[in-house]
Design a protein around this motif. Structure first.
Motif, PDB file in Angstrom:
ATOM      1  N   SER A 204       0.838  -1.199   0.000  1.00  0.00           N
ATOM      2  CA  SER A 204       0.000   0.000   0.000  1.00  0.00           C
ATOM      3  C   SER A 204       0.872   1.248   0.000  1.00  0.00           C
ATOM      4  O   SER A 204       1.695   1.431   0.913  1.00  0.00           O
ATOM      5  CB  SER A 204      -0.894   0.005   1.243  1.00  0.00           C
ATOM      6  N   GLU A 242      -8.805   4.911   3.368  1.00  0.00           N
ATOM      7  CA  GLU A 242      -9.295   4.205   2.191  1.00  0.00           C
ATOM      8  C   GLU A 242      -8.457   2.978   1.882  1.00  0.00           C
ATOM      9  O   GLU A 242      -8.988   1.877   1.649  1.00  0.00           O
ATOM     10  CB  GLU A 242      -9.298   5.159   0.993  1.00  0.00           C
ATOM     11  N   GLN A 243      -7.128   3.142   1.884  1.00  0.00           N
ATOM     12  CA  GLN A 243      -6.266   1.990   1.571  1.00  0.00           C
ATOM     13  C   GLN A 243      -6.253   0.977   2.709  1.00  0.00           C
ATOM     14  O   GLN A 243      -6.102  -0.227   2.466  1.00  0.00           O
ATOM     15  CB  GLN A 243      -4.852   2.466   1.245  1.00  0.00           C
ATOM     16  N   ARG A 245      -8.830   0.210   4.661  1.00  0.00           N
ATOM     17  CA  ARG A 245     -10.059  -0.585   4.504  1.00  0.00           C
ATOM     18  C   ARG A 245      -9.962  -1.513   3.299  1.00  0.00           C
ATOM     19  O   ARG A 245     -10.350  -2.683   3.356  1.00  0.00           O
ATOM     20  CB  ARG A 245     -11.261   0.353   4.350  1.00  0.00           C
ATOM     21  N   GLU A 246      -9.422  -0.990   2.198  1.00  0.00           N
ATOM     22  CA  GLU A 246      -9.300  -1.800   0.985  1.00  0.00           C
ATOM     23  C   GLU A 246      -8.334  -2.960   1.190  1.00  0.00           C
ATOM     24  O   GLU A 246      -8.593  -4.085   0.729  1.00  0.00           O
ATOM     25  CB  GLU A 246      -8.831  -0.918  -0.178  1.00  0.00           C
ATOM     26  N   GLY A 247      -7.245  -2.713   1.896  1.00  0.00           N
ATOM     27  CA  GLY A 247      -6.263  -3.770   2.117  1.00  0.00           C
ATOM     28  C   GLY A 247      -6.821  -4.924   2.923  1.00  0.00           C
ATOM     29  O   GLY A 247      -6.643  -6.101   2.578  1.00  0.00           O
ATOM     30  N   GLN A 249     -10.061  -5.621   3.392  1.00  0.00           N
ATOM     31  CA  GLN A 249     -11.170  -6.231   2.660  1.00  0.00           C
ATOM     32  C   GLN A 249     -10.670  -7.155   1.549  1.00  0.00           C
ATOM     33  O   GLN A 249     -11.193  -8.256   1.357  1.00  0.00           O
ATOM     34  CB  GLN A 249     -12.061  -5.140   2.062  1.00  0.00           C
ATOM     35  N   SER A 250      -9.646  -6.711   0.823  1.00  0.00           N
ATOM     36  CA  SER A 250      -9.118  -7.554  -0.257  1.00  0.00           C
ATOM     37  C   SER A 250      -8.487  -8.824   0.298  1.00  0.00           C
ATOM     38  O   SER A 250      -8.579  -9.894  -0.314  1.00  0.00           O
ATOM     39  CB  SER A 250      -8.093  -6.766  -1.085  1.00  0.00           C
ATOM     40  N   PRO A 257      -5.533  -6.083  -3.872  1.00  0.00           N
ATOM     41  CA  PRO A 257      -6.034  -4.742  -3.527  1.00  0.00           C
ATOM     42  C   PRO A 257      -6.013  -3.839  -4.754  1.00  0.00           C
ATOM     43  O   PRO A 257      -5.271  -4.083  -5.729  1.00  0.00           O
ATOM     44  CB  PRO A 257      -5.032  -4.262  -2.465  1.00  0.00           C
ATOM     45  N   ASN A 258      -6.803  -2.780  -4.710  1.00  0.00           N
ATOM     46  CA  ASN A 258      -6.959  -1.953  -5.915  1.00  0.00           C
ATOM     47  C   ASN A 258      -5.710  -1.196  -6.302  1.00  0.00           C
ATOM     48  O   ASN A 258      -5.585  -0.729  -7.439  1.00  0.00           O
ATOM     49  CB  ASN A 258      -8.158  -1.007  -5.763  1.00  0.00           C
ATOM     50  N   TRP A 259      -4.732  -1.038  -5.390  1.00  0.00           N
ATOM     51  CA  TRP A 259      -3.504  -0.342  -5.788  1.00  0.00           C
ATOM     52  C   TRP A 259      -2.597  -1.202  -6.664  1.00  0.00           C
ATOM     53  O   TRP A 259      -1.597  -0.725  -7.190  1.00  0.00           O
ATOM     54  CB  TRP A 259      -2.739   0.174  -4.571  1.00  0.00           C
TER      55      TRP A 259
END
Length: 261
Positions: A204, A242-243, A245-247, A249-250, A257-259
């Protein structure tokens, strides 16, 4: 942007700053100090850059101060010497505080102020054939401006020895005392650097930057109630980001993750 003493290239998420005065073993002077300061300040503002490699052209990484610059300094007044030293200090600070992780790829000998450049970086990989030296006392000087970074990197005990003796020491010794994180054969140096860069850029971006700040601001602090509250606030803040939560969740959903997309 044109630099006189270095090259700067950006390939997707990686920036490479390469010292480019091989004819003088990449020794630095006023121009190279200004170039490095500007390069790292600009990279720090470039959110698309996820990692920076500090490298050098030629057989030496950095021989310290340029001889012609030293001759010029010999005639400086106290005020001029102080102003000159502050420019070097600001350059080192720009590298040290660069938001992105900075990896030093030391392909050859690294002496005096060159060790300050390396110590200001976050990760150091060196060729097994490189040598190191804090040679200042041989010239009647002291490694004052680089000392905050070098002492952090090698520790007080090793700094006490090498500041005082000005001995040249091997890459293996630099690794033993913690100044260098990893050694590689000259042929494998590029590949190992690339592996570490890949590890950096897959994490991230926000977490990497915050983790770098965490080490800088928490390292050496006494474990007080204030420090406990500070570190609790840091993790609470990044969990809600944001990152963050995304980390999480992924990970739970077993996807990238989306990054990384």
């Amino acid at each position: 942007m044109t630099y006189h003493t270095l090259t700067l290239s950006i390939d997707e998420q990686l920036a490479t700053v390469t010292l480019n005065r091989p004819d003088v073993r990449n020794a630095f002077n006023e121009q190279s100090i200004a170039d490095l300061t500007l390069a790292f300040e600009r990279l720090g503002r470039n959110d698309s850059v996820r990692a920076v490699v500090l490298a050098a052209h030629g057989p030496a990484f950095c021989a310290g101060a340029d001889l012609n610059w030293m001759k010029k300094m010999a005639g400086y007044s106290h005020a001029e010497n102080q102003a000159d030293a502050m420019q070097l200090a600001e350059m080192l600070r720009a590298i040290y505080l660069c938001p992105q992780p900075v990896l030093a790829k030391v392909q050859g000998d690294c002496y005096a102020g060159g060790m300050g450049l390396v110590a200001a970086c976050d990760i150091v990989v060196a060729a097994e054939t490189a040598n190191f030296c804090l040679s200042e006392v041989k010239l009647g000087l002291i490694p004052a401006t680089i000392s905050p970074y070098v002492i952090k990197a090698m520790g007080e005990n090793a700094a006490r020895r090498y500041f005082l003796t000005a001995e040249r020491f091997t890459a293996r010794e630099a690794h033993r005392i913690g100044f260098v994180h990893e050694l590689a054969s000259p042929d494998a140096l590029d590949a190992r650097t690339a592996e570490l860069v890949k590890a950096l850029v897959t994490n991230s971006p926000n977490a990497v930057r915050q983790a770098k700040t965490l080490v800088r601001e928490v390292g050496g602090q006494p474990v007080t109630q204030a420090l406990l509250a500070d570190t609790a606030e840091r993790i609470a803040h990044i969990r809600a980001s944001e990152q963050g939560r995304e980390g999480v969740q992924s990970f739970l959903e077993k996807r990238k993750p989306n990054w990384l997309n």
